[in-house]
Scaffold this motif. Structure first.
Motif, short mmCIF file in Angstrom:
data_model
loop_
_atom_site.label_atom_id
_atom_site.label_comp_id
_atom_site.label_asym_id
_atom_site.label_seq_id
_atom_site.Cartn_x
_atom_site.Cartn_y
_atom_site.Cartn_z
N ILE A 1 4.51 -3.56 14.02
CA ILE A 1 4.66 -2.15 14.40
C ILE A 1 5.78 -1.50 13.60
CG2 ILE A 1 5.28 -0.57 16.28
CD1 ILE A 1 4.00 -2.59 18.22
N GLN A 2 6.88 -2.21 13.43
CA GLN A 2 7.99 -1.70 12.61
C GLN A 2 7.51 -1.43 11.19
OE1 GLN A 2 10.70 -4.94 13.35
NE2 GLN A 2 11.92 -3.76 14.80
N THR A 3 6.68 -2.33 10.67
CA THR A 3 6.14 -2.17 9.32
C THR A 3 5.28 -0.92 9.23
OG1 THR A 3 6.14 -4.56 8.96
CG2 THR A 3 4.74 -3.25 7.52
N LYS A 4 4.43 -0.70 10.24
CA LYS A 4 3.55 0.47 10.23
C LYS A 4 4.34 1.77 10.33
CE LYS A 4 0.68 -1.14 13.45
NZ LYS A 4 -0.50 -1.20 14.38
N VAL A 5 5.36 1.78 11.18
CA VAL A 5 6.20 2.98 11.31
C VAL A 5 6.90 3.28 9.98
CG1 VAL A 5 8.28 3.92 12.41
CG2 VAL A 5 6.58 2.73 13.79
N ALA A 6 7.46 2.24 9.38
CA ALA A 6 8.15 2.42 8.10
C ALA A 6 7.19 2.88 7.01
CB ALA A 6 8.83 1.12 7.70
N THR A 7 5.97 2.35 7.03
CA THR A 7 4.97 2.72 6.03
C THR A 7 4.67 4.21 6.06
OG1 THR A 7 3.94 0.52 6.05
CG2 THR A 7 2.60 2.36 5.28
N VAL A 8 4.53 4.75 7.26
CA VAL A 8 4.29 6.19 7.41
C VAL A 8 5.45 6.98 6.82
CG1 VAL A 8 4.03 8.06 9.08
CG2 VAL A 8 2.82 5.90 9.44
N CYS A 9 6.68 6.52 7.10
CA CYS A 9 7.87 7.19 6.56
C CYS A 9 7.92 7.11 5.04
CB CYS A 9 9.14 6.58 7.15
SG CYS A 9 9.34 6.82 8.92
N PHE A 10 7.56 5.95 4.49
CA PHE A 10 7.60 5.77 3.04
C PHE A 10 6.66 6.76 2.33
CE2 PHE A 10 8.49 0.98 3.80
CZ PHE A 10 9.82 1.27 4.07
N VAL A 11 5.50 7.00 2.95
CA VAL A 11 4.49 7.85 2.31
C VAL A 11 4.79 9.33 2.55
CG1 VAL A 11 2.04 8.45 2.27
CG2 VAL A 11 2.73 6.05 2.46
N THR B 1 8.76 -0.71 -4.91
CA THR B 1 9.35 0.61 -5.15
C THR B 1 8.89 1.59 -4.07
OG1 THR B 1 7.49 1.21 -6.59
CG2 THR B 1 9.44 0.28 -7.65
N ASN B 2 9.56 2.72 -3.99
CA ASN B 2 9.20 3.82 -3.08
C ASN B 2 9.37 3.46 -1.60
OD1 ASN B 2 8.34 5.47 -5.28
ND2 ASN B 2 6.37 4.42 -5.29
N ASN B 3 10.01 2.34 -1.30
CA ASN B 3 10.17 1.93 0.09
C ASN B 3 11.66 1.99 0.45
OD1 ASN B 3 7.38 1.37 0.24
ND2 ASN B 3 7.71 -0.65 -0.63
N GLU B 4 12.11 3.15 0.88
CA GLU B 4 13.54 3.36 1.07
C GLU B 4 13.94 3.54 2.54
OE1 GLU B 4 15.75 3.16 -1.36
OE2 GLU B 4 14.31 2.94 -3.00
N GLY C 1 0.82 -1.21 0.00
CA GLY C 1 0.00 0.00 0.00
C GLY C 1 0.85 1.26 0.00
N ALA C 2 1.94 1.23 0.74
CA ALA C 2 2.85 2.38 0.80
C ALA C 2 3.49 2.62 -0.56
CB ALA C 2 3.92 2.15 1.85
N ALA C 3 3.85 1.53 -1.26
CA ALA C 3 4.47 1.66 -2.58
C ALA C 3 3.52 2.34 -3.56
CB ALA C 3 4.88 0.29 -3.09
N VAL C 4 2.24 2.00 -3.46
CA VAL C 4 1.24 2.60 -4.34
C VAL C 4 0.97 4.05 -3.94
CG1 VAL C 4 -1.17 2.52 -5.09
CG2 VAL C 4 0.15 0.40 -4.86
N ALA C 5 0.78 4.28 -2.64
CA ALA C 5 0.45 5.62 -2.15
C ALA C 5 1.57 6.62 -2.44
CB ALA C 5 0.17 5.57 -0.65
N ALA C 6 2.81 6.18 -2.31
CA ALA C 6 3.94 7.09 -2.51
C ALA C 6 4.03 7.59 -3.95
CB ALA C 6 5.25 6.41 -2.11
N ASP C 7 3.45 6.85 -4.89
CA ASP C 7 3.45 7.29 -6.28
C ASP C 7 2.67 8.59 -6.47
OD1 ASP C 7 5.08 5.46 -7.56
OD2 ASP C 7 3.46 4.00 -7.86
N ILE D 1 2.69 11.06 -4.30
CA ILE D 1 3.39 12.17 -3.65
C ILE D 1 4.30 12.83 -4.68
CG2 ILE D 1 4.93 12.82 -1.76
CD1 ILE D 1 2.24 11.69 -0.86
N PRO D 2 4.15 14.15 -4.90
CA PRO D 2 4.88 14.80 -6.00
C PRO D 2 6.35 15.09 -5.71
CG PRO D 2 3.51 16.40 -4.83
CD PRO D 2 3.19 15.06 -4.24
N TRP D 3 6.79 14.96 -4.45
CA TRP D 3 8.18 15.28 -4.14
C TRP D 3 8.98 14.04 -3.80
CZ3 TRP D 3 4.10 16.79 -0.86
CH2 TRP D 3 4.02 16.07 0.34
N ARG D 4 10.29 14.18 -3.93
CA ARG D 4 11.22 13.10 -3.57
C ARG D 4 12.44 13.71 -2.87
NH1 ARG D 4 7.55 10.50 -4.44
NH2 ARG D 4 7.27 8.56 -5.61
#
Length: 217
Positions: A98-108, A137-140, A37-43, A45-48
């Motif tokens: 929990i680690q996954t959820k924290v990272a997901t917020v960061c990815f987006v 993608t988008n998960n850095e 979901g984070a990979a899709v949502a981050a697409d 987001i217009p900035w990098r």
């Protein structure tokens, strides 16, 4: 009479095995729901952000290191047969979630583009393509691959002897390095993953100590 050393690997019995497989499947569904979901949502987001260092561009691209990268699955399977109590395993899975959820917020919220040059097409192998597909993608930042590797290594090392702990440490470090030689993650991503892993290991050890205290009362 000397006591026999506790075995590193633990067979939980047929019922326990089924419970652990079920828990693993639940975690995989949870993980890919958030991670994907984070990979899709981050697409959208217009900035990098660019967080790589200049020296990282000189790190050689080694597609064969994908074998080490994918060995994280081995660490996950190992945990199923090392962690003794099912309650402790559930706590570990809870921490990974929990680690996954924290990272997901960061990815987006903080989408990052890595600093590596374009990979040479001629050097790409099938095993690399598999690892790259798993990575999405988008998960850095933070690197969940590194986070999980260090978390799982630390948890399973709790049950091992010194030489097993050393091997697990080297295994997790090798996985972390592989993310860079595959040009999947920058150093900042790795540091973020290690920090998130450190939090998770502390929480798991606190849970372990709490259980030991209750048993002693």
């Amino acid at each position: 009479m000397t006591s026999q050393p506790v075995r590193f690997l633990h067979w939980p019995g047929q019922q326990g095995f089924k419970e652990r497989i079920g828990l693993s499947l639940i975690f995989l569904l949870f993980f890919y729901a958030f991670y994907g979901g984070a990979a899709v949502a981050a697409d959208f987001i217009p900035w990098r952000f660019h967080v790589g260092f200049e020296f990282e561009k000189k790190i050689p691209f080694i597609p064969e290191s994908a074998l080490i990268y994918l060995s994280l699955t081995g660490l996950m399977i190992l945990a199923l047969f090392v962690v003794r109590q099912f309650s402790h395993l559930k706590r570990l899975v809870s921490i990974l979630c929990i680690q996954t959820k924290v990272a997901t917020v960061c990815f987006v919220l903080i989408p990052v583009e890595n600093n590596f040059p374009v990979r040479p097409i001629d050097d790409i192998t099938y095993i690399f393509l598999l690892a790259d597909a798993v990575n999405l993608t988008n998960n850095e930042v933070p690197s969940l691959h590194v986070c999980f590797a260090f978390t799982l290594a630390a948890v399973t090392a709790h049950y091992g002897q010194l030489w097993q702990r050393i091997l697990l440490l080297f295994w997790s470090v090798a996985i972390a390095i592989s993310t860079m030689t595959m040009h999947e993650h920058n150093l900042i991503d790795l540091l973020g993953g290690i920090i998130l892993s450190g939090w998770g290991v502390m929480k798991w050890r606190h849970h372990l100590a709490s259980d030991d205290l209750h048993e002693s009362l």
